[in-house]
Design a protein around this motif. Sequence first.
Motif, PDB file in Angstrom:
ATOM      1  N   LYS A 226       0.857  -1.193   0.000  1.00  0.00           N
ATOM      2  CA  LYS A 226       0.000   0.000   0.000  1.00  0.00           C
ATOM      3  C   LYS A 226       0.886   1.233   0.000  1.00  0.00           C
ATOM      4  O   LYS A 226       1.807   1.338   0.800  1.00  0.00           O
ATOM      5  N   LEU A 227       0.561   2.157  -0.908  1.00  0.00           N
ATOM      6  CA  LEU A 227       1.289   3.408  -1.042  1.00  0.00           C
ATOM      7  C   LEU A 227       0.278   4.533  -1.199  1.00  0.00           C
ATOM      8  O   LEU A 227      -0.909   4.293  -1.320  1.00  0.00           O
ATOM      9  N   GLY A 228       0.771   5.741  -1.244  1.00  0.00           N
ATOM     10  CA  GLY A 228      -0.095   6.891  -1.467  1.00  0.00           C
ATOM     11  C   GLY A 228       0.236   7.998  -0.477  1.00  0.00           C
ATOM     12  O   GLY A 228       1.014   7.809   0.460  1.00  0.00           O
ATOM     13  N   VAL A 229      -0.383   9.147  -0.688  1.00  0.00           N
ATOM     14  CA  VAL A 229      -0.077  10.303   0.157  1.00  0.00           C
ATOM     15  C   VAL A 229      -0.538  10.111   1.597  1.00  0.00           C
ATOM     16  O   VAL A 229      -0.017  10.768   2.499  1.00  0.00           O
ATOM     17  N   TYR A 230      -1.465   9.218   1.845  1.00  0.00           N
ATOM     18  CA  TYR A 230      -1.955   8.995   3.208  1.00  0.00           C
ATOM     19  C   TYR A 230      -1.222   7.852   3.910  1.00  0.00           C
ATOM     20  O   TYR A 230      -1.537   7.524   5.048  1.00  0.00           O
ATOM     21  N   GLN A 231      -0.275   7.241   3.225  1.00  0.00           N
ATOM     22  CA  GLN A 231       0.549   6.193   3.822  1.00  0.00           C
ATOM     23  C   GLN A 231       1.876   6.812   4.243  1.00  0.00           C
ATOM     24  O   GLN A 231       2.394   7.694   3.558  1.00  0.00           O
ATOM     25  N   HIS A 232       2.415   6.348   5.334  1.00  0.00           N
ATOM     26  CA  HIS A 232       3.689   6.883   5.812  1.00  0.00           C
ATOM     27  C   HIS A 232       4.801   6.504   4.829  1.00  0.00           C
ATOM     28  O   HIS A 232       4.795   5.414   4.254  1.00  0.00           O
ATOM     29  N   LYS A 233       5.743   7.410   4.641  1.00  0.00           N
ATOM     30  CA  LYS A 233       6.829   7.188   3.681  1.00  0.00           C
ATOM     31  C   LYS A 233       7.673   5.966   4.014  1.00  0.00           C
ATOM     32  O   LYS A 233       8.308   5.401   3.135  1.00  0.00           O
ATOM     33  N   THR A 234       7.674   5.538   5.253  1.00  0.00           N
ATOM     34  CA  THR A 234       8.460   4.351   5.601  1.00  0.00           C
ATOM     35  C   THR A 234       7.872   3.079   4.995  1.00  0.00           C
ATOM     36  O   THR A 234       8.538   2.051   4.960  1.00  0.00           O
ATOM     37  N   ASN A 235       6.631   3.148   4.494  1.00  0.00           N
ATOM     38  CA  ASN A 235       6.036   1.997   3.811  1.00  0.00           C
ATOM     39  C   ASN A 235       6.622   1.800   2.421  1.00  0.00           C
ATOM     40  O   ASN A 235       6.419   0.749   1.817  1.00  0.00           O
ATOM     41  N   ARG A 236       7.308   2.790   1.911  1.00  0.00           N
ATOM     42  CA  ARG A 236       7.871   2.705   0.564  1.00  0.00           C
ATOM     43  C   ARG A 236       9.133   1.843   0.566  1.00  0.00           C
ATOM     44  O   ARG A 236       9.897   1.849   1.524  1.00  0.00           O
ATOM     45  N   ASP A 237       9.344   1.135  -0.544  1.00  0.00           N
ATOM     46  CA  ASP A 237      10.561   0.341  -0.683  1.00  0.00           C
ATOM     47  C   ASP A 237      11.789   1.243  -0.711  1.00  0.00           C
ATOM     48  O   ASP A 237      12.816   0.925  -0.123  1.00  0.00           O
TER      49      ASP A 237
END
Length: 192
Positions: free
Chosen positions: A120-131
Amino acid sequence: MIRWILLILVVFSSQFAFSQKEIVINNPNQALSIGGNVEILEDPKGIYSLYDVLKRPDVDARFIKSLQASPNFGITKSVIWSRFTVVNKSGQRLYLEIGEPVLDSITIYRVDQGTITHKKLGVYQHKTNRDIQTNLYLVDLELNSDQKCTYYIRIQNTLPLLFPLRVAPLKVFFEDNHPKDLMQGIYLGIML
């Protein structure tokens, strides 16, 4: 009897008509824009789940090949589904770049021989969720050399919905985006 034969022919021909073309990544030194090679499904009410998209023939039949190099839906309340199959012949691990930094909700499903994983990604997800922490969405496809896998992307946005898609090894994106970052830094420095 003839009706049944025609029905069987229609069902089998529709299976081949909706078969998806594989995207083969050969060049380890170049990003391939895949937006024109993906299939798109517009879900105006946002009611389809991954199960619907994978298992329901009526939903599967609504996927159409993208006619745009960078799929663009303008301002829409619809949920947009995209699907594609990637074959990695590059000799390196592959990444997907979604070239739009402001998207409300992105869910990427990886379907590999019955195993489904998602991010899950997107502006409402915390940046630490990004690879990888970049200004665009850069996602590890977890696709090593000589592997093939199918991906589904579910995107929703309140602003204009546009999502350029590129696939390449990680070093290509850093080499490609570094000059852009440098130019933006010079521009911002001048403006300040």
